[in-house]
Design a protein around this motif. Structure first.
Motif, mmCIF file in Angstrom:
data_model
loop_
_atom_site.group_PDB
_atom_site.id
_atom_site.type_symbol
_atom_site.label_atom_id
_atom_site.label_comp_id
_atom_site.label_asym_id
_atom_site.label_seq_id
_atom_site.Cartn_x
_atom_site.Cartn_y
_atom_site.Cartn_z
ATOM 1 N N ALA B 109 0.792 -1.157 -0.068
ATOM 2 C CA ALA B 109 -0.073 -0.104 -0.070
ATOM 3 C C ALA B 109 0.953 1.312 0.048
ATOM 4 O O ALA B 109 0.699 2.191 -0.672
ATOM 5 C CB ALA B 109 -0.907 0.068 1.257
ATOM 6 N N ILE B 110 1.937 1.248 0.750
ATOM 7 C CA ILE B 110 2.808 2.408 0.868
ATOM 8 C C ILE B 110 3.566 2.595 -0.386
ATOM 9 O O ILE B 110 3.694 3.546 -0.958
ATOM 10 C CB ILE B 110 3.650 2.436 2.057
ATOM 11 N N GLU B 111 4.014 1.621 -0.809
ATOM 12 C CA GLU B 111 5.036 1.627 -1.943
ATOM 13 C C GLU B 111 4.285 1.710 -3.301
ATOM 14 O O GLU B 111 4.855 2.459 -4.178
ATOM 15 C CB GLU B 111 5.675 0.275 -1.933
ATOM 16 N N ASP B 112 3.193 1.456 -3.474
ATOM 17 C CA ASP B 112 2.311 1.709 -4.530
ATOM 18 C C ASP B 112 2.233 3.280 -4.706
ATOM 19 O O ASP B 112 2.319 3.665 -5.823
ATOM 20 C CB ASP B 112 0.700 1.089 -4.255
ATOM 21 N N ALA B 113 1.924 3.920 -3.654
ATOM 22 C CA ALA B 113 1.866 5.292 -3.957
ATOM 23 C C ALA B 113 3.084 6.078 -4.281
ATOM 24 O O ALA B 113 3.234 6.802 -5.108
ATOM 25 C CB ALA B 113 1.149 5.907 -2.658
ATOM 26 N N MET B 114 4.176 5.446 -3.500
ATOM 27 C CA MET B 114 5.519 5.778 -4.186
ATOM 28 C C MET B 114 5.897 5.600 -5.724
ATOM 29 O O MET B 114 6.276 6.579 -6.328
ATOM 30 C CB MET B 114 6.540 5.036 -3.297
ATOM 31 N N VAL B 115 5.318 4.504 -6.334
ATOM 32 C CA VAL B 115 5.549 4.179 -7.672
ATOM 33 C C VAL B 115 4.674 5.051 -8.339
ATOM 34 O O VAL B 115 5.193 5.871 -9.312
ATOM 35 C CB VAL B 115 5.066 2.809 -7.870
ATOM 36 N N VAL B 116 3.433 5.387 -7.944
ATOM 37 C CA VAL B 116 2.818 6.368 -8.800
ATOM 38 C C VAL B 116 3.271 7.740 -8.722
ATOM 39 O O VAL B 116 3.186 8.305 -9.897
ATOM 40 C CB VAL B 116 1.376 6.427 -7.991
ATOM 41 N N GLN B 117 3.811 8.354 -7.767
ATOM 42 C CA GLN B 117 4.517 9.571 -7.563
ATOM 43 C C GLN B 117 5.902 9.506 -7.964
ATOM 44 O O GLN B 117 6.523 10.290 -7.850
ATOM 45 C CB GLN B 117 4.181 10.102 -6.321
ATOM 46 N N LYS B 118 6.435 8.293 -8.688
ATOM 47 C CA LYS B 118 7.815 8.267 -9.035
ATOM 48 C C LYS B 118 8.694 8.672 -8.025
ATOM 49 O O LYS B 118 9.509 9.313 -8.015
ATOM 50 C CB LYS B 118 7.967 8.952 -10.284
ATOM 51 N N ILE B 119 8.504 8.097 -6.880
ATOM 52 C CA ILE B 119 9.498 8.026 -5.873
ATOM 53 C C ILE B 119 10.268 6.828 -5.572
ATOM 54 O O ILE B 119 9.765 5.703 -5.452
ATOM 55 C CB ILE B 119 8.746 8.233 -4.569
ATOM 56 N N GLY B 120 11.592 7.048 -5.334
ATOM 57 C CA GLY B 120 12.556 5.809 -5.074
ATOM 58 C C GLY B 120 12.770 5.163 -6.542
ATOM 59 O O GLY B 120 12.029 4.933 -7.242
ATOM 60 N N ARG B 121 14.083 4.701 -6.574
ATOM 61 C CA ARG B 121 14.503 4.242 -7.842
ATOM 62 C C ARG B 121 14.222 2.817 -8.183
ATOM 63 O O ARG B 121 14.060 2.404 -9.284
ATOM 64 C CB ARG B 121 16.165 4.473 -8.078
ATOM 65 N N SER B 122 14.125 2.026 -7.081
ATOM 66 C CA SER B 122 14.127 0.520 -7.146
ATOM 67 C C SER B 122 13.053 0.055 -6.082
ATOM 68 O O SER B 122 12.888 0.832 -5.271
ATOM 69 C CB SER B 122 15.333 -0.297 -7.131
ATOM 70 N N ALA B 123 12.551 -1.215 -6.556
ATOM 71 C CA ALA B 123 11.621 -1.741 -5.585
ATOM 72 C C ALA B 123 12.283 -1.645 -4.193
ATOM 73 O O ALA B 123 11.723 -1.483 -3.027
ATOM 74 C CB ALA B 123 11.245 -3.134 -6.071
ATOM 75 N N SER B 124 13.565 -2.203 -3.991
ATOM 76 C CA SER B 124 14.452 -2.292 -2.874
ATOM 77 C C SER B 124 14.533 -0.991 -2.052
ATOM 78 O O SER B 124 14.562 -0.915 -0.868
ATOM 79 C CB SER B 124 15.619 -3.172 -3.191
ATOM 80 N N GLU B 125 14.664 -0.172 -2.830
ATOM 81 C CA GLU B 125 14.958 1.102 -2.482
ATOM 82 C C GLU B 125 13.720 1.767 -1.495
ATOM 83 O O GLU B 125 13.602 2.033 -0.513
ATOM 84 C CB GLU B 125 15.391 2.378 -3.128
ATOM 85 N N ARG B 126 12.508 1.357 -2.427
ATOM 86 C CA ARG B 126 11.110 1.665 -1.796
ATOM 87 C C ARG B 126 10.869 0.956 -0.536
ATOM 88 O O ARG B 126 10.327 1.516 0.656
ATOM 89 C CB ARG B 126 9.922 1.367 -2.642
#
Ligand SMILES: Nc1ncnc2c1ncn2[C@@H]1O[C@H](COP(=O)(O)OP(=O)(O)OP(=O)(O)O)[C@@H](O)[C@H]1O
Ligand SMILES: Nc1ncnc2c1ncn2[C@@H]1O[C@H](COP(=O)(O)OP(=O)(O)OP(=O)(O)O)[C@@H](O)[C@H]1O
Ligand code: SF4
Ligand SMILES: [Mg+2]
Ligand SMILES: [Mg+2]
Lengths: 359, 340
Positions: B109-126
């Motif tokens: 749930a938290i990482e999804d929002a980061m992906v949408v807003q293009k935050i964090g370079r990689s899944a592991s960073e997120r």
């Protein structure tokens, strides 16, 4: 204690999460008599909701009661069949859930939901249930019940949904009311109105109440006894007079020191340092030891049992006598933990990083 | 306020239709808020606080009035523009469980929002960032794998806080963000919010029924009653010298932890009928319950006016140095409590 309404002894509850376990409740005991109010306070995640949900047969997911008894009117609720429990639930025991939105049916009108319990338990006729619903809406402070009867939950404010749950829970005049955070979404004037209403029901029908709350102002003004939970265990159980004047567990002292009241200034904020442990194993030593200023070797090795300290006052701490003796002295203040600035500093600093760093 | 306010709310209203009748949820509310400031919002349950919070973020369309955020009128933004601004404007919902997707783990749930807003370079960073955030709100990093229903009420609430902070917002509407937390965790979260504000200049709209917390965290506080602002002042000024009889009633109803049993206060319920937003009273909306009401209050609506520097109240009697009106009926006394 033969005349208790509900008496829970040595309750254990576990969950599976992935390939590990969550030991949510680890031998909790508490009881409440007719006309009495028992307050349950304590750490977020300490098993308050799970304890009462398991007694009502409402555990979600992988939850399992692995030990204990819960005697209510001569029957062990933990051994009853589903049907028998359903008869008791809503009629003899009313329940206000912590999360009103998820406990109400989103597609059913508010009024019908309040009526439903009265009809399924044959508490009264259809007409009687309708009239009582209007009366209950008025009593919980939702005027124009006729117009509001047809509303759906999403058309109500958070506090109004909470009051709908309260109306549902008391509709059949239960002997026991279990209220899990019933007034968190209410302003203090409506909260008082609700507390007065509950008190009146109590005076009228000797209803017992179990009140789970984080609000120490509420707990200390309406409860007869308060138990403090941590890590699925009862740390302290005290009559109100002792809870106020002689808290004997370092966690209780710490919590009381964290209470924010009108006029509290930033420099007076005190958090208990550290955070709650993951309950992946049942506690074998004092679960509070790693956050406790008084922790000694013994605390890290030996589980402190809940033991009597004074008349009706129980505590699970090896050093409770010292906590009492230190009350009012500087040590007493220390028990509550150092000024939160340090904790906040650490915590905040890290977040600030996480938040600023952007891709 | 030296600079241009980051948020300008100008005469916003929201009415709903309930059974063919009009319900006034929010009525012509205005305020300005500078960057890095906190506006506290208190008021009766059902007085329009959550609705106002949603209007400010344009999660709900206003019937009238304007919301200007960072110089832009939100109502004029196209939906794709609005979406990109979302990152700067977050909300901690009053109902944490209902606001989380039941089929998504906390981490997702938290990482999804980061992906949408293009935050964090990689899944592991997120993932790393998510675990860090959870820890900072006092949750074990292992909570990333939990589903919302597997968490306690206060744990869910902290997931909501972590999610709102994860995008590095400039404005956060906090709708009862501490109501499910134990008092020690409340202190930790307040200190966290204040740190972030000092370091990053986040602006908060802080809705809460906990008056002590509101006083502590807010620069300015507004009091809502039946959808309208009835009082507004600096936080300490408001709680030390409340001018509106409703604010005074709130202050009187606060339950304090007594030092000893004998010092318990009686439970005093407000006298008079609860008002209905479907048929608000004539004149002053508070007059049916006000101990100070006079004939004029029934007929003439008091306007929000300045009673002292920076302190406004909508009451004909405000500023007349009246002390809190006579206490309403005492319904349950401590001795009755003890007798039962
Ligand atoms: N369905 C579930 N699956 C796995 N773990 C669960 C489940 N329900 C609860 N838990 C865990 O059990 C523990 C106790 O939860 P509980 O809801 O009883 O806490 P609480 O004391 O009511 O806290 P709060 O004050 O935050 O509401 C928590 O650590 C929680 O994560
Ligand atoms: N979608 C809707 N349809 C109809 N009425 C609504 C809707 N949303 C809110 N309302 C009404 O608007 C009024 C204000 O609701 P709101 O949720 O803003 O109150 P609140 O101040 O947040 O209250 P609380 O403190 O109880 O959370 C209430 O009377 C509510 O019933
Ligand atoms: S048993 Fe020891 S560690 Fe636990 S609370 Fe008491 S003094 Fe602290
Ligand atoms: Mg709970
Ligand atoms: Mg609300």
């Amino acid at each position: 204690m033969a005349d208790e309404l509900l008496s829970v002894e040595d309750l254990h509850v576990e969950f599976e999460r992935g390939d590990s376990k969550v030991y949510a409740v680890n031998g909790a005991s508490f009881s409440v008599g007719p006309g009495e109010t028992l307050g349950i306070v304590g750490e977020s995640g300490s098993g308050k909701s799970v304890s009462v949900l398991s007694v009502m047969g409402l555990l979600r997911g992988s939850g399992q009661v692995t030990g204990g008894t819960a005697m209510f009117m001569g029957k062990d609720l933990l051994k009853l069949r589903r049907r028998q429990l359903e008869d008791i639930r809503g009629r003899d025991i009313g329940m206000i859930f912590q999360d009103p939105m998820s406990s109400l049916n989103p597609t059913m009108r508010i009024g019908d939901q309040i009526m439903e319990g009265m009809l399924s338990h044959q508490y009264t006729s259809r007409k009687g249930a309708f009239n009582r619903t209007l009366q209950l809406l008025d009593e919980v402070g939702i005027p124009e019940g006729k117009a509001r009867f047809r509303s759906y939950p999403h058309e109500f404010s958070g506090g109004m949904r909470q009051r709908v749950m309260i109306a549902m829970a008391v509709a059949c005049e239960p002997q026991l009311l279990i209220a899990d955070e019933p007034t968190t979404a209410l302003d203090v004037t409506v909260q008082t109105q609700i507390l007065v209403l509950l008190r009146q029901l109590q005076l009228k029908g000797r209803m017992g109440i179990i009140l789970i709350t984080h609000d120490f102002g509420v707990a200390t003004n309406v409860c007869d006894r308060i138990i403090v939970m941590y890590a699925g265990k009862v740390m302290e159980s005290a009559p109100l007079v002792d809870f106020l004047a002689r808290p004997a567990h370092p966690y209780t002292v710490g919590l009381k020191g964290s209470v924010i009241e009108v006029g509290t200034k930033a420099h007076q904020l005190r958090a208990i340092p550290g955070m709650a442990t993951a309950l992946t194993e049942p506690p074998r030593a004092c679960p509070f030891a790693e956050r406790c200023q008084l922790a000694a070797d013994r605390c890290l090795e030996e589980l402190p049992p809940l033991r009597p300290l004074g008349l009706g006052h129980y505590v699970a701490c090896h050093r409770a006598e010292e906590v009492l003796a230190a009350a009012g002295t500087t040590v007493g203040a220390q028990v509550g933990g150092p000024v939160g600035g340090q904790v906040g500093g650490q915590v905040g600093g890290q977040v600030a990083q996480g938040v600023t760093a952007r891709a | 306020m030296p600079d241009e306010p980051i948020l300008k709310v100008d005469g916003v209203s929201k009415h709903f239709k309930v059974g063919g009748r009009t319900l006034r949820a929010v009525e012509r509310v205005s305020f300005d808020l500078g960057a890095g400031e906190t506006l506290g919002i208190v008021g009766e349950s059902g007085s329009g606080k959550s609705t106002l919070g949603r209007l400010v973020l344009r999660l709900l369309e206003a019937d009238e009035g304007r919301v200007v955020f960072q110089g832009e009128d939100l109502a004029k933004l196209a939906s794709n523009e609005l979406r990109s601004r979302r990152r700067d404007m977050q909300i901690i919902f009053q109902d944490p469980l209902a606001s989380l997707n039941p089929r998504m783990t906390v981490g997702a749930a938290i990482e999804d929002a980061m992906v949408v807003q293009k935050i964090g370079r990689s899944a592991s960073e997120r993932r790393h960032r998510t675990e860090g955030l959870l820890e900072r709100v006092g949750l074990q990093p292992s909570a990333v794998d939990a589903y919302p229903f597997e968490l306690s009420g206060g744990q869910q609430q902290r997931v909501g806080i972590a999610r709102a902070l994860s995008l590095g917002p400039k404005l956060v509407v906090c709708d009862e963000p501490l109501s499910a937390l134990d008092v020690s965790v409340q202190v930790q979260i307040i200190q966290l919010l204040q740190e972030l504000q000092r370091e990053l200049g986040i602006t908060y709209l802080f809705i809460s029924h906990n008056l002590g917390v509101v006083q502590l965290i807010s620069d300015t506080v507004v009091v809502l009653y039946l959808g309208e602002v009835v009082e507004q002042a600096g936080a300490d000024e408001l709680f030390e010298r409340p001018q509106h009889p409703y604010t005074q009633a709130l202050m009187r109803s606060v339950l304090k932890v007594p030092e000893e049993l004998e010092k318990r206060a009686p439970l005093v319920a407000l006298a008079g009928e609860m008002p209905s937003p479907l048929s608000p009273p004539s004149g002053c909306p508070y007059h049916p319950r006000c101990p100070l009401a006079m004939d004029r209050c029934k007929e003439e609506k008091p306007l929000l006016r300045t009673v002292s520097e920076g302190h406004m109240a909508a009451c004909h009697k405000a500023g007349e140095a009246v002390t809190m009106g006579s206490a309403p009926a005492v319904l349950v006394t401590p001795s009755e409590l003890a007798a039962s």
